[in-house]
Design a protein around this motif. Structure first.
Motif, PDB file in Angstrom:
ATOM      1  N   CYS A   1       0.720  -1.266   0.098  1.00  0.00           N
ATOM      2  CA  CYS A   1       0.096  -0.033  -0.076  1.00  0.00           C
ATOM      3  C   CYS A   1       1.004   1.241  -0.121  1.00  0.00           C
TER       4      CYS A   1
ATOM      5  N   TYR B   1      -5.944  -0.496  -3.994  1.00  0.00           N
ATOM      6  CA  TYR B   1      -6.894  -1.112  -3.415  1.00  0.00           C
ATOM      7  C   TYR B   1      -6.912  -2.729  -3.457  1.00  0.00           C
TER       8      TYR B   1
ATOM      9  N   ILE C   1      -5.741  -3.073  -0.040  1.00  0.00           N
ATOM     10  CA  ILE C   1      -6.829  -2.907   0.951  1.00  0.00           C
ATOM     11  C   ILE C   1      -7.551  -4.211   0.999  1.00  0.00           C
TER      12      ILE C   1
ATOM     13  N   SER D   1      -5.665  -6.937   2.749  1.00  0.00           N
ATOM     14  CA  SER D   1      -5.414  -6.453   4.226  1.00  0.00           C
ATOM     15  C   SER D   1      -6.875  -6.901   4.889  1.00  0.00           C
TER      16      SER D   1
ATOM     17  N   PRO E   1      -4.031  -0.891   6.619  1.00  0.00           N
ATOM     18  CA  PRO E   1      -4.491  -0.450   5.393  1.00  0.00           C
ATOM     19  C   PRO E   1      -5.820  -0.419   5.287  1.00  0.00           C
ATOM     20  N   PHE E   2      -6.575  -1.585   5.859  1.00  0.00           N
ATOM     21  CA  PHE E   2      -8.122  -1.417   5.805  1.00  0.00           C
ATOM     22  C   PHE E   2      -8.782  -0.368   6.672  1.00  0.00           C
TER      23      PHE E   2
ATOM     24  N   TYR F   1      -7.046   2.328   7.764  1.00  0.00           N
ATOM     25  CA  TYR F   1      -6.724   3.673   7.047  1.00  0.00           C
ATOM     26  C   TYR F   1      -7.985   4.095   6.006  1.00  0.00           C
ATOM     27  N   ILE F   2      -8.334   3.220   5.377  1.00  0.00           N
ATOM     28  CA  ILE F   2      -9.271   3.658   4.314  1.00  0.00           C
ATOM     29  C   ILE F   2     -10.783   3.774   4.924  1.00  0.00           C
TER      30      ILE F   2
END
Length: 100
Positions: A19, A50, A53, A56, A84-85, A87-88
């Motif tokens: 990521c 993505y 993500i 993740s 990462p998941f 974060y989004i």
């Protein structure tokens, strides 16, 4: 030290690296705006980011299901895999709740 760690735990570190490298790629291709390098580089960057993500999310679910009994001992690996998941998710929540 890393010999005793299984692949789902190691992939948590790899996911963060993927990521971050996608974000770096997006930053590095900015000077090439208007060229084919920017066009394809931007698309590749988005797909890698993505994909990381999604990976993740899947890896976090696998870690939770695999370590149900010893969840407390593996919490750091689960959190590392979920960064990462998360974060989004946090960025989308901030964007949706922001009012003008």
């Amino acid at each position: 030290m890393l010999k005793n760690i299984n692949w789902t735990k190691k992939s948590g570190i790899l996911i963060i690296g993927i990521c971050l490298s996608a974000m770096l790629l997006k930053y590095l291709i900015q000077p090439f705006r208007g060229t084919w390098i920017y066009q394809y580089g931007s698309l590749i960057s988005l797909l890698i980011f993505y994909g990381g993500i999604l990976w993740s999310l899947i890896n976090t679910i696998l870690l939770i299901s695999k370590h149900k009994t010893e969840l407390k001992n593996n919490l750091i690996w689960i959190f590392l895999s979920a960064i990462p998941f998360l974060y989004i998710g946090i960025m989308m929540t901030i964007a949706m709740t922001k009012t003008y």
